[in-house]
Design an enzyme around this catalytic site. Structure first.
Site, PDB file in Angstrom:
ATOM      1  N   GLU A 127     -17.520  12.053  22.347  1.00 41.39           N
ATOM      2  CA  GLU A 127     -16.184  12.542  21.997  1.00 41.39           C
ATOM      3  C   GLU A 127     -15.956  12.577  20.480  1.00 41.39           C
ATOM      4  O   GLU A 127     -15.078  13.294  19.999  1.00 41.39           O
ATOM      5  CB  GLU A 127     -15.107  11.674  22.646  1.00 41.39           C
ATOM      6  CG  GLU A 127     -15.096  10.261  22.100  1.00 41.39           C
ATOM      7  CD  GLU A 127     -13.955   9.385  22.630  1.00 41.39           C
ATOM      8  OE1 GLU A 127     -14.209   8.196  22.824  1.00 41.39           O
ATOM      9  OE2 GLU A 127     -12.841   9.879  22.829  1.00 41.39           O
TER      10      GLU A 127
ATOM     11  N   HIS B  48      -2.958   2.225   8.220  1.00 41.89           N
ATOM     12  CA  HIS B  48      -4.027   1.413   7.623  1.00 41.89           C
ATOM     13  C   HIS B  48      -4.254   0.193   8.505  1.00 41.89           C
ATOM     14  O   HIS B  48      -3.301  -0.523   8.819  1.00 41.89           O
ATOM     15  CB  HIS B  48      -3.628   0.986   6.210  1.00 41.89           C
ATOM     16  CG  HIS B  48      -4.497  -0.076   5.605  1.00 41.89           C
ATOM     17  ND1 HIS B  48      -5.871   0.056   5.493  1.00 41.89           N
ATOM     18  CD2 HIS B  48      -4.209  -1.296   5.089  1.00 41.89           C
ATOM     19  CE1 HIS B  48      -6.360  -1.034   4.918  1.00 41.89           C
ATOM     20  NE2 HIS B  48      -5.383  -1.882   4.681  1.00 41.89           N
TER      21      HIS B  48
ATOM     22  N   HIS C 211     -12.938  -3.648   3.709  1.00 41.34           N
ATOM     23  CA  HIS C 211     -11.485  -3.831   3.817  1.00 41.34           C
ATOM     24  C   HIS C 211     -10.915  -3.229   5.111  1.00 41.34           C
ATOM     25  O   HIS C 211     -10.280  -3.932   5.878  1.00 41.34           O
ATOM     26  CB  HIS C 211     -10.800  -3.219   2.575  1.00 41.34           C
ATOM     27  CG  HIS C 211      -9.335  -3.438   2.522  1.00 41.34           C
ATOM     28  ND1 HIS C 211      -8.630  -3.594   1.357  1.00 41.34           N
ATOM     29  CD2 HIS C 211      -8.394  -3.530   3.498  1.00 41.34           C
ATOM     30  CE1 HIS C 211      -7.359  -3.788   1.613  1.00 41.34           C
ATOM     31  NE2 HIS C 211      -7.187  -3.745   2.909  1.00 41.34           N
TER      32      HIS C 211
ATOM     33  N   GLU D  81       0.821  -1.215   0.000  1.00 36.66           N
ATOM     34  CA  GLU D  81       0.000   0.000   0.000  1.00 36.66           C
ATOM     35  C   GLU D  81       0.860   1.273   0.000  1.00 36.66           C
ATOM     36  O   GLU D  81       0.357   2.360   0.292  1.00 36.66           O
ATOM     37  CB  GLU D  81      -0.954   0.024   1.209  1.00 36.66           C
ATOM     38  CG  GLU D  81      -1.891  -1.169   1.314  1.00 36.66           C
ATOM     39  CD  GLU D  81      -2.927  -1.282   0.196  1.00 36.66           C
ATOM     40  OE1 GLU D  81      -2.921  -0.433  -0.715  1.00 36.66           O
ATOM     41  OE2 GLU D  81      -3.730  -2.239   0.258  1.00 36.66           O
TER      42      GLU D  81
ATOM     43  N   HIS E  81      -7.215  -3.132   9.637  1.00 35.09           N
ATOM     44  CA  HIS E  81      -8.410  -3.918   9.297  1.00 35.09           C
ATOM     45  C   HIS E  81      -9.327  -3.963  10.522  1.00 35.09           C
ATOM     46  O   HIS E  81      -9.372  -4.952  11.248  1.00 35.09           O
ATOM     47  CB  HIS E  81      -8.000  -5.328   8.853  1.00 35.09           C
ATOM     48  CG  HIS E  81      -7.249  -5.363   7.562  1.00 35.09           C
ATOM     49  ND1 HIS E  81      -6.773  -6.521   6.991  1.00 35.09           N
ATOM     50  CD2 HIS E  81      -6.908  -4.364   6.702  1.00 35.09           C
ATOM     51  CE1 HIS E  81      -6.170  -6.235   5.842  1.00 35.09           C
ATOM     52  NE2 HIS E  81      -6.227  -4.928   5.649  1.00 35.09           N
TER      53      HIS E  81
HETATM   54  P1  13P Z   1       1.012  -5.490   3.042  1.00 36.58           P
HETATM   55  O1  13P Z   1       1.397  -6.751   3.773  1.00 36.58           O
HETATM   56  O2  13P Z   1       1.628  -5.439   1.663  1.00 36.58           O
HETATM   57  O3  13P Z   1       1.306  -4.262   3.873  1.00 36.58           O
HETATM   58  O4  13P Z   1      -0.555  -5.552   2.769  1.00 36.58           O
HETATM   59  C1  13P Z   1      -1.463  -5.692   3.825  1.00 36.58           C
HETATM   60  C2  13P Z   1      -2.750  -5.013   3.574  1.00 36.58           C
HETATM   61  O5  13P Z   1      -3.470  -4.745   4.513  1.00 36.58           O
HETATM   62  C3  13P Z   1      -3.147  -4.673   2.188  1.00 36.58           C
HETATM   63  O6  13P Z   1      -4.227  -3.803   2.156  1.00 36.58           O
HETATM   64 ZN    ZN Z   2      -5.425  -3.898   4.001  1.00 35.50          ZN
END
Ligand code: 13P
Ligand code: ZN
Length: 275
Positions: A170, A140, A211, A116, A142
């Site tokens: 908050e 980023h 995602h 990413e 999940h």
């Molecule tokens: P990477 O392992 O390449 O960082 O990818 C993980 C991910 O969350 C892709 O969206």
């Molecule tokens: Zn991801």
């Protein structure tokens, strides 16, 4: 100074581990990048190699020319960062055009930066512009509850912002500008990078449908705290919707206006629509 002794590196490693402990980083899920300060690069210079091969970023980020970033590696597990940082994370330098990077430290076992990287670097470039260089962290994750909500709420900035604001008092103070949402897209490429960075011009958080989330901030505490606050609000919303889909009572548009006046934040009226 050794890279691993530097405070910013220790903060980065701690944040990776905090994210793992929250359950946001199954397998290699998620990634983190930090734009190093000049004095931080200078302080660890003795360990930064110049012999890495230049490789294409895949997008053009001219405003990042000459910058150094601490990044997580592609395919690396957040749970391993604290145990073996030199394998899991690395420092990359951006060339004078902002089109190539080279590894200067870490990612020792033929590792490469997160897939990413295009999204991270385009977000960093936008955030340098809109914050005057204050933002340094792009994260980023999940995040389970936010992902769950992308199956049941309309994928609209106004809806996600308003529903999450209502879940914790908050929230409008922590993310007064709101939250961006983009439809499902193929991860890891130029298109999702462009769509995300366009949202990040307005917002510090963007949700990727089905995602996860991207968050931007000045430092590790603020960026992790922002991710945590949004995901906690999403958890409350998931619980609420599971108990009964209609609310008996909630925070009203006028409540938000009163809060904004007292807490000295500006809440865009587009989020305070009548339902
Ligand atoms: P990477 O392992 O390449 O960082 O990818 C993980 C991910 O969350 C892709 O969206
Ligand atoms: Zn991801």
């Amino acid at each position: 100074m050794k890279v691993l002794d530097a405070k910013f590196v220790q903060g980065f490693i701690r944040m990776c581990n905090d994210g793992w402990e929250q359950g946001w980083h199954e397998r290699n899920g998620g990634n983190l990048t930090y734009r190093m300060k000049k004095e931080e690069t200078e302080a660890v210079k003795e360990e930064l190699g110049q012999d890495g091969v230049w490789k294409e970023i895949g997008v053009s980020t001219p405003k990042l020319a000459g910058e150094y970033f601490l990044v997580t590696g592609s395919g690396k597990y957040f749970r391993n960062v604290v145990l073996d940082p030199e394998d899991s994370i690395g420092i990359v330098e951006i060339d004078e055009k902002g089109e190539n990077y080279r590894i200067c430290w870490g990612l020792v076992n033929d590792g490469r930066p997160t897939s990413e990287l295009p999204s991270h670097l385009m977000n960093h470039e936008v955030k340098i512009q809109v914050t005057g260089g204050r933002h340094r962290v792009i994260y980023h994750a999940h995040t389970t509850n936010v992902i769950a909500l992308t199956f049941v709420l309309p994928l609209k900035d106004e809806v996600f912002t308003r529903e999450l604001w209502e879940m914790a008092t908050e929230c409008p103070v922590v993310f007064p500008d709101g939250i961006g949402v983009i439809d499902w897209m193929v991860p890891g490429g130029r298109d999702i990078a462009a769509a995300t960075s366009e949202r990040m011009r307005q917002y510090d958080v963007t949700i990727w449908a089905h995602h996860g989330m991207f968050a931007s901030g000045e430092d590790f505490d603020l960026t992790f705290g922002l991710m945590h606050t949004v995901e906690k609000a999403a958890e409350i919303l998931v619980k609420m919707l599971s108990m009964r889909p209609d609310k008996q009572q909630t925070i009203t548009p006028q409540n938000f206006r009163d809060l904004a006046a007292d807490f000295k934040v500006t809440l865009p009226e587009k989020f305070l629509y009548e339902k």
